[in-house]
Scaffold this motif. Structure first.
Motif, PDB file in Angstrom:
ATOM      1  N   PRO A  64       0.620  28.861 -36.880  1.00 23.06           N
ATOM      2  CA  PRO A  64       0.873  30.264 -36.533  1.00 23.06           C
ATOM      3  C   PRO A  64      -0.307  31.171 -36.850  1.00 23.06           C
ATOM      4  CG  PRO A  64       2.682  29.321 -37.824  1.00 23.06           C
ATOM      5  CD  PRO A  64       1.544  28.364 -37.906  1.00 23.06           C
ATOM      6  N   LEU A  65      -1.226  30.688 -37.693  1.00 24.12           N
ATOM      7  CA  LEU A  65      -2.347  31.503 -38.155  1.00 24.12           C
ATOM      8  C   LEU A  65      -3.643  31.077 -37.482  1.00 24.12           C
ATOM      9  CD1 LEU A  65      -1.510  31.407 -41.969  1.00 24.12           C
ATOM     10  CD2 LEU A  65      -0.954  33.229 -40.334  1.00 24.12           C
ATOM     11  N   ARG A  91      -1.233   8.227 -17.901  1.00 26.82           N
ATOM     12  CA  ARG A  91      -0.731   7.153 -18.759  1.00 26.82           C
ATOM     13  C   ARG A  91      -0.465   7.595 -20.190  1.00 26.82           C
ATOM     14  NH1 ARG A  91      -5.176   5.471 -16.314  1.00 26.82           N
ATOM     15  NH2 ARG A  91      -6.460   5.202 -18.176  1.00 26.82           N
ATOM     16  N   ILE A  92      -1.291   8.442 -20.725  1.00 18.82           N
ATOM     17  CA  ILE A  92      -1.269   8.733 -22.155  1.00 18.82           C
ATOM     18  C   ILE A  92      -0.185   9.746 -22.501  1.00 18.82           C
ATOM     19  CG2 ILE A  92      -2.954  10.641 -22.080  1.00 18.82           C
ATOM     20  CD1 ILE A  92      -4.222   9.292 -24.612  1.00 18.82           C
ATOM     21  N   GLY A  93       0.456   9.557 -23.655  1.00 20.28           N
ATOM     22  CA  GLY A  93       1.451  10.494 -24.145  1.00 20.28           C
ATOM     23  C   GLY A  93       0.810  11.757 -24.683  1.00 20.28           C
ATOM     24  N   LEU A  94       1.548  12.877 -24.626  1.00 13.52           N
ATOM     25  CA  LEU A  94       1.023  14.194 -24.997  1.00 13.52           C
ATOM     26  C   LEU A  94       1.996  14.854 -25.961  1.00 13.52           C
ATOM     27  CD1 LEU A  94       0.150  15.262 -21.343  1.00 13.52           C
ATOM     28  CD2 LEU A  94      -1.416  14.244 -23.012  1.00 13.52           C
ATOM     29  N   ALA A  95       1.527  15.127 -27.179  1.00  5.71           N
ATOM     30  CA  ALA A  95       2.428  15.598 -28.239  1.00  5.71           C
ATOM     31  C   ALA A  95       1.873  16.837 -28.928  1.00  5.71           C
ATOM     32  CB  ALA A  95       2.655  14.483 -29.266  1.00  5.71           C
ATOM     33  N   PRO A  96       2.256  18.033 -28.469  1.00  2.00           N
ATOM     34  CA  PRO A  96       1.845  19.244 -29.179  1.00  2.00           C
ATOM     35  C   PRO A  96       2.661  19.459 -30.447  1.00  2.00           C
ATOM     36  CG  PRO A  96       3.285  19.805 -27.354  1.00  2.00           C
ATOM     37  CD  PRO A  96       3.050  18.318 -27.272  1.00  2.00           C
ATOM     38  N   THR A  97       2.065  20.155 -31.398  1.00  2.00           N
ATOM     39  CA  THR A  97       2.785  20.596 -32.589  1.00  2.00           C
ATOM     40  C   THR A  97       3.426  21.948 -32.293  1.00  2.00           C
ATOM     41  OG1 THR A  97       1.295  19.445 -34.107  1.00  2.00           O
ATOM     42  CG2 THR A  97       2.569  21.264 -35.008  1.00  2.00           C
ATOM     43  N   LEU A  98       4.740  22.028 -32.423  1.00  2.00           N
ATOM     44  CA  LEU A  98       5.465  23.281 -32.301  1.00  2.00           C
ATOM     45  C   LEU A  98       6.261  23.471 -33.589  1.00  2.00           C
ATOM     46  CD1 LEU A  98       6.818  23.120 -28.626  1.00  2.00           C
ATOM     47  CD2 LEU A  98       4.687  24.114 -29.443  1.00  2.00           C
ATOM     48  N   HIS A  99       6.186  24.677 -34.129  1.00  2.00           N
ATOM     49  CA  HIS A  99       6.760  24.940 -35.450  1.00  2.00           C
ATOM     50  C   HIS A  99       8.183  25.480 -35.347  1.00  2.00           C
ATOM     51  CE1 HIS A  99       3.153  24.259 -37.932  1.00  2.00           C
ATOM     52  NE2 HIS A  99       2.513  24.588 -36.833  1.00  2.00           N
ATOM     53  N   ALA A 124       5.963  14.533 -25.812  1.00  2.00           N
ATOM     54  CA  ALA A 124       6.436  14.286 -27.178  1.00  2.00           C
ATOM     55  C   ALA A 124       6.276  15.568 -27.965  1.00  2.00           C
ATOM     56  CB  ALA A 124       5.673  13.128 -27.822  1.00  2.00           C
ATOM     57  N   TRP A 125       6.774  15.555 -29.175  1.00  2.00           N
ATOM     58  CA  TRP A 125       6.758  16.749 -30.027  1.00  2.00           C
ATOM     59  C   TRP A 125       6.430  16.336 -31.450  1.00  2.00           C
ATOM     60  CZ3 TRP A 125      11.992  19.159 -31.891  1.00  2.00           C
ATOM     61  CH2 TRP A 125      11.735  20.249 -32.750  1.00  2.00           C
ATOM     62  N   VAL A 126       5.337  16.888 -31.989  1.00  2.73           N
ATOM     63  CA  VAL A 126       5.060  16.787 -33.414  1.00  2.73           C
ATOM     64  C   VAL A 126       5.719  17.990 -34.081  1.00  2.73           C
ATOM     65  CG1 VAL A 126       3.318  16.691 -35.231  1.00  2.73           C
ATOM     66  CG2 VAL A 126       2.871  15.594 -33.024  1.00  2.73           C
ATOM     67  N   VAL A 127       6.700  17.720 -34.919  1.00  2.00           N
ATOM     68  CA  VAL A 127       7.471  18.796 -35.540  1.00  2.00           C
ATOM     69  C   VAL A 127       6.624  19.465 -36.621  1.00  2.00           C
ATOM     70  CG1 VAL A 127       9.549  19.377 -36.844  1.00  2.00           C
ATOM     71  CG2 VAL A 127       9.629  17.617 -35.055  1.00  2.00           C
ATOM     72  N   GLY A 128       6.435  20.768 -36.469  1.00  2.00           N
ATOM     73  CA  GLY A 128       5.762  21.556 -37.493  1.00  2.00           C
ATOM     74  C   GLY A 128       6.762  22.459 -38.192  1.00  2.00           C
ATOM     75  N   ALA A 129       6.478  22.797 -39.443  1.00  2.00           N
ATOM     76  CA  ALA A 129       7.364  23.682 -40.206  1.00  2.00           C
ATOM     77  C   ALA A 129       6.525  24.536 -41.148  1.00  2.00           C
ATOM     78  CB  ALA A 129       8.408  22.874 -40.972  1.00  2.00           C
ATOM     79  N   ALA A 130       5.566  25.267 -40.568  1.00  2.00           N
ATOM     80  CA  ALA A 130       4.703  26.131 -41.381  1.00  2.00           C
ATOM     81  C   ALA A 130       5.570  27.117 -42.161  1.00  2.00           C
ATOM     82  CB  ALA A 130       3.720  26.875 -40.481  1.00  2.00           C
ATOM     83  N   ASP A 134       2.032  33.893 -45.246  1.00  2.00           N
ATOM     84  CA  ASP A 134       1.357  34.430 -44.069  1.00  2.00           C
ATOM     85  C   ASP A 134       1.961  33.862 -42.785  1.00  2.00           C
ATOM     86  OD1 ASP A 134      -0.307  35.925 -45.674  1.00  2.00           O
ATOM     87  OD2 ASP A 134      -1.960  34.489 -45.610  1.00  2.00           O
ATOM     88  N   ASP A 135       2.362  32.581 -42.812  1.00  2.00           N
ATOM     89  CA  ASP A 135       3.024  31.996 -41.641  1.00  2.00           C
ATOM     90  C   ASP A 135       4.314  32.749 -41.338  1.00  2.00           C
ATOM     91  OD1 ASP A 135       1.190  29.708 -41.373  1.00  2.00           O
ATOM     92  OD2 ASP A 135       2.141  28.983 -43.201  1.00  2.00           O
TER      93      ASP A 135
END
Length: 369
Positions: A64-65, A91-99, A124-130, A134-135
């Motif tokens: 977020p920062l 072909r390749i998987g795509l995994a953004p980080t969303l908080h 895909a989804w990389v789970v973020g938890a900032a 400040d976040d």
């Protein structure tokens, strides 16, 4: 060392492609102008190289920062970067980080479903938890206590999965005779009320091609039982083994180890790291860190193959370390081993060996005897 000793193990390989690399001074050694990190060229080239090398997926870190003072020029939102390369890859998987702490669950689920549609099932989804002060201030929320953060993270993951299921696979009927686009009986309202948020109604997007996107969860979030892949960050093999065993006991289908790499390139790896640290010290992250030759990295991967199902690599400087990974680790036919690689037309679940989940709202198919 014999050919048998140098063959790569059957690990799924992921690559973190944020910015110019994992080291905070990577932008100083990328060979590009600092502002280039905000353009499409570097991202396009990095993901193309990873796909050609047979990586199962790439991940896109986010926060977020903005980057700290003295760091990279900036960062584009991870979901946007993943969407951009979704139509440039096959072909390749795509995994953004969303908080989960700074993104409304409904919008999060919609953005990820759209990514899966755009990539034809490679999302895909990389789970973020900032959760720093400040976040939290970016959305006007308080910092969550540890137990509340775990509960909210689990709730968001399961709510996203419910939303992905809210349209049955055959809900879109496109019936010209009646003028109906969808069968309303196959679109289901999600009704969740929790301590941190509420969601009512179905998603505005049809069910993703994978049914549900692959969910990758860092082990520090302590929600292993809600993950498809747990990302284990431990500084030694014994720690990786113990944490991987815990994740599997909790029910995680797959476990990946987190590995930072600084490789011998134009200079020995130790010299390269010293030069990078001279500009900005790379803090300890709790991950395994390999500083040395590509051959020694293959040895480390072989050791990890008995402990985990995959590895997410974090190159110190993408422009320097990724070509070495491609040419001297992954591109050597003698070291090809039995590493699984994605094929055109496969979903990310296909690549990782994960079954496509049944829709929780659909009536079970009738069976005949």
């Amino acid at each position: 060392m014999t050919d048998r000793d140098t063959r790569l193990p059957g690990l799924h390989l992921a690559l973190e492609v944020d910015g110019d690399g994992a080291h905070p001074a990577a932008w100083r050694h990328s060979g590009r102008p600092p502002g280039a990190v905000l353009g499409p060229g570097a991202l396009r080239d990095t993901v193309a190289a990873a796909e050609s090398a047979g990586f199962a997926l790439v991940t896109f870190a986010d926060s977020p920062l903005p980057p700290a003072a003295g760091g990279p020029a900036g960062r584009l939102e991870a979901g946007t970067r993943a969407a951009y390369v979704s139509v440039l890859t096959d072909r390749i998987g795509l995994a953004p980080t969303l908080h989960v702490t700074t993104t409304e669950p409904f919008h999060l689920a919609t953005q990820l479903a759209s990514l899966d549609h755009a990539s034809h099932g490679r999302g895909a989804w990389v789970v973020g938890a900032a959760n720093g002060e400040d976040d939290a201030a970016t959305v006007g929320e308080p910092v969550r206590p540890a137990a509340a953060l775990i509960r909210e993270t689990a709730d968001v993951i399961e709510t996203a999965r419910s939303l992905w299921d809210s349209w049955e696979d055959d809900a879109v009927i496109k019936d010209r005779a009646t003028g109906r686009f969808l069968d309303a009986d196959r679109v289901h309202a999600v009704d969740f009320e929790g301590p941190a948020f509420s969601v009512k109604g179905p998603l505005i997007t049809p069910r993703p091609p994978q049914g549900r996107l692959v969910v990758l969860v860092p082990d520090a979030l302590d929600v292993d039982d809600h993950a498809d892949v747990v990302l284990v960050a431990r500084p030694d093999l014994a720690g990786v083994a113990a944490r991987a065993a815990d994740a599997r006991e909790a029910g995680a289908p797959l476990v990946f180890a987190e590995v930072e790499v600084v490789l011998d390139a134009d200079a020995p790896a130790a010299e390269r790291l010293a030069a990078l640290d001279g500009a900005a010290l790379w803090p300890e992250t709790g991950r395994l860190r390999h500083v040395g030759s590509p051959e020694a990295l293959v040895g480390l991967l072989r050791e990890l193959s008995g402990l985990v199902d995959g590895v997410r690599l974090h190159p110190a400087v993408l422009a320097v370390d990724l070509p070495v990974l491609v040419d001297r680790v992954l591109g050597d036919p003698a070291a090809a081993g039995n590493r699984p690689v994605p094929r055109p037309g496969d979903t990310l679940r296909d690549t990782l060996g994960l079954p496509r989940p049944a829709n929780r709202y659909a009536a079970p198919a009738a069976t005949t005897t």
